[in-house]
Enzyme design. Structure first.
Site, PDB file in Angstrom:
ATOM      1  N   SER A 300       0.818  -1.208   0.000  1.00 47.91           N
ATOM      2  CA  SER A 300       0.000   0.000   0.000  1.00 47.91           C
ATOM      3  C   SER A 300       0.859   1.268   0.000  1.00 47.91           C
ATOM      4  CB  SER A 300      -0.939  -0.067   1.217  1.00 47.91           C
ATOM      5  OG  SER A 300      -1.887   0.956   1.200  1.00 47.91           O
ATOM      6  N   ASP A 311      10.051   5.287 -10.254  1.00 45.15           N
ATOM      7  CA  ASP A 311       9.595   5.802 -11.545  1.00 45.15           C
ATOM      8  C   ASP A 311      10.178   7.173 -11.874  1.00 45.15           C
ATOM      9  OD1 ASP A 311       8.125   3.509 -11.603  1.00 45.15           O
ATOM     10  OD2 ASP A 311       6.229   4.473 -12.097  1.00 45.15           O
ATOM     11  N   LYS A 325      -0.490  -4.105  -3.535  1.00 46.41           N
ATOM     12  CA  LYS A 325      -1.799  -3.529  -3.204  1.00 46.41           C
ATOM     13  C   LYS A 325      -1.898  -2.146  -3.838  1.00 46.41           C
ATOM     14  CE  LYS A 325      -4.807  -2.109   0.618  1.00 46.41           C
ATOM     15  NZ  LYS A 325      -4.950  -0.690   0.249  1.00 46.41           N
TER      16      LYS A 325
END
Length: 543
Positions: A300, A311, A325
């Site tokens: 999460s 990224d 998740k």
């Protein structure tokens, strides 16, 4: 029948993860929930059925329990992270996510049917009142607190109360063989989510976060400030075993490492509405080396931070593939003190990845996939991780990353042997080390009074007598391990638990970190980075 940790621990660990993800699923959003109970025939049907059972059924039935079962069954058909929180659990869940509660500020064991203080929270109510580790609390406002039939939750409820109220305690101090009357003024007591922090090397700090609660960002900033004062120019952010928590807190923490206007994540709801979160000017650790540790139990909000940095080509993600998740819940009040956390959107990392693993075959299959990771070999070898080319993405600098089923780290570190992991479970999940050390200290706390923190770190060694006593302690609980093959690790954990109970979790973490494989890998990576910089400098004609 003897328990064998090397066979049962993955299953038990998976259950712990399921519970942890449930606790960590409370992610905060600002959008207003739609009205839950507008009138229609489907809702009328359920209401009428409950009324018929209430008034007409032949036997007395607790319809509240029927409603609870019904709500759980409905949510179970949706996804693994839409969950129901009964009224009886709401206070504990809320306190855990808020980051504090009102009480007297102690951790304790029931030792031989009596509350015995493990340690007091520094500068908390009991600490200020003079309560010490090893003290027995016998009575609170004339209520008896000892006896085998008194449950922990009943004890806690008697010690809790409104902030500013006083509780009169009868305390027995074994070291002085003295019964004392003490008055403690209840106050807010923090539930720390920054579990520990310390200087890993001369210029690298370490911070471990165990969940993302309301207080987490402030705790993180405080720890980071102290580490920077000690010379930290690099950071290890340990998110292993962190099940998540508030989305907004994860965004703020990711912002600490990302330069202005970098995308942190975006969410998309049922109606296709996209909401994006960007980094601001507030970051205190931008353009500095950061290593993020994750494992198969990081989920999460932990994955949001790892994904945002990965990224954006910031820092290095170290460890094993995370849980997977990528769903966002909002907590909604059901009007009777209970609540539901309903999945309202999906989140995506800056490159557009969804890291949510599939739940199309139901919740049982969903958590079975976690156990399958142990059997497939992916926790031992990165080559065993299954990836799909259709879920391939590229970062701005051209690094290949994958969606579906978690964050794959930049640098893989395999899981330890079954017995190594069993020892960690004995420490974290079953508290064998903590309980043993507590009983060891109960025999004679004075033997450690002469140690300062640094003296203990540098000079104290767990001897063979204490090691053998621990083996017997564990054998008495029907646990079989090759203890002597793991002697060094067991002695480290014993030393760490003694340090935690007489000093602080920071000292304990520092001791455990000395033989932590992921931290050793970080040190290697950092040394390689320094070497590369020196080589580049040597070739640069300007130098």
């Amino acid at each position: 029948m003897e328990k064998k940790f090397n066979y049962i621990w993955p299953t038990l660990l998976a259950l712990a993860v399921a519970i942890g993800i449930f606790i960590g699923g409370k992610l905060h959003f600002d959008d207003t929930p739609e009205k839950l109970f507008s009138t229609n025939s489907k809702k009328d049907k359920l209401n009428r059925l409950i009324d018929y059972i209430d008034y007409e059924y032949v036997d007395e039935i607790d319809t509240d329990s029927i409603v609870d079962v019904t709500v759980n069954n409905i949510l179970g058909k949706l996804d693994p992270h839409s969950v129901y929180i009964p009224r009886s659990e709401m206070q504990e869940v809320s306190e855990n996510m808020k980051g504090d509660f009102v009480g007297i500020g102690i951790s304790f064991y029931m030792y031989r049917d009596t509350i015995t203080v493990i340690r007091t929270i520094k500068n908390g109510p009991s600490y200020i009142s003079g309560i010490k580790p090893g003290d027995r609390i016998l009575m609170a406002n004339n209520d008896t607190l000892f006896g085998k039939r008194i449950a922990n939750n009943e004890i806690v409820s008697r010690l809790k109360g409104k902030a500013g109220t006083k509780v009169d305690l009868k305390v027995y101090r074994k070291s002085e063989d003295k019964l004392m009357a003490m008055t403690v003024t209840r106050d807010r007591v923090p539930i720390k989510s920054v579990e520990s922090y310390y200087m890993l090397t001369r210029d690298m700090g370490f911070i471990k976060i165990n969940r993302f609660a309301e207080s987490t960002f402030d705790e993180f900033k405080d720890a980071l400030r102290k580490l920077k004062l000690r010379g930290a120019q690099k950071l290890v952010l340990d998110l292993r075993d962190n099940p998540g928590g508030y989305l907004g807190i994860a965004e703020k923490l990711a912002d600490e490492f990302l330069v202005d206007d970098k995308l942190i994540l975006f969410t998309k709801n049922k109606k296709g509405r996209v909401k994006k979160a960007y980094a601001t000017k507030k970051g205190d650790f931008e353009d500095k080396p950061v290593y993020v540790l994750i494992n198969e139990r990081s989920a999460s909000a932990s994955e949001i931070i790892a994904g945002a940095l990965q990224d954006n080509d910031v820092g290095t993600i170290v460890g094993r593939r995370s849980f997977g998740k990528g769903l966002v819940q909002r907590e909604m009040d059901l009007g009777d003190g209970s609540a539901v956390r309903l999945t309202v959107s999906r989140y995506y990392t800056p490159t557009g990845r969804s890291i949510q693993k599939s739940y199309k075959n139901g919740n049982k299959d969903y958590y079975q996939k976690f156990i399958d990771r142990y059997r497939s070999g992916e926790l031992v070898s990165v080559d065993s991780i299954k990836v799909a080319d259709s879920l391939k993405f590229r970062t701005p600098k051209g690094k290949i990353v994958y969606g579906g089923g978690g964050i794959i780290p930049d640098v893989f570190v395999p899981i330890g042997s079954n017995e190594e992991e069993a020892i960690e479970s004995m420490d974290d999940t079953y508290e064998f080390f903590s309980r043993f050390v507590f009983e060891h200290l109960e025999k004679d706390r004075k033997q450690y009074e002469g140690y300062t923190r640094n003296q203990f770190l540098d000079d104290f060694q767990v001897d063979d007598i204490l090691f053998d006593e621990f083996i017997q302690f564990v054998l008495n609980r029907k646990i079989k391990l090759d203890f002597y093959a793991q002697e060094e690790k067991i002695k480290d954990y014993l030393k760490a638990n003694i340090a935690e109970q007489i000093f602080s979790p920071n000292v304990a973490a520092q001791i455990k970190g000395e033989h932590d494989q992921m931290l050793q890998k970080v040190k290697e990576l950092d040394a390689e980075s320094l070497y590369d910089k020196k080589e580049i400098g040597a070739l640069d004609p300007k130098n």
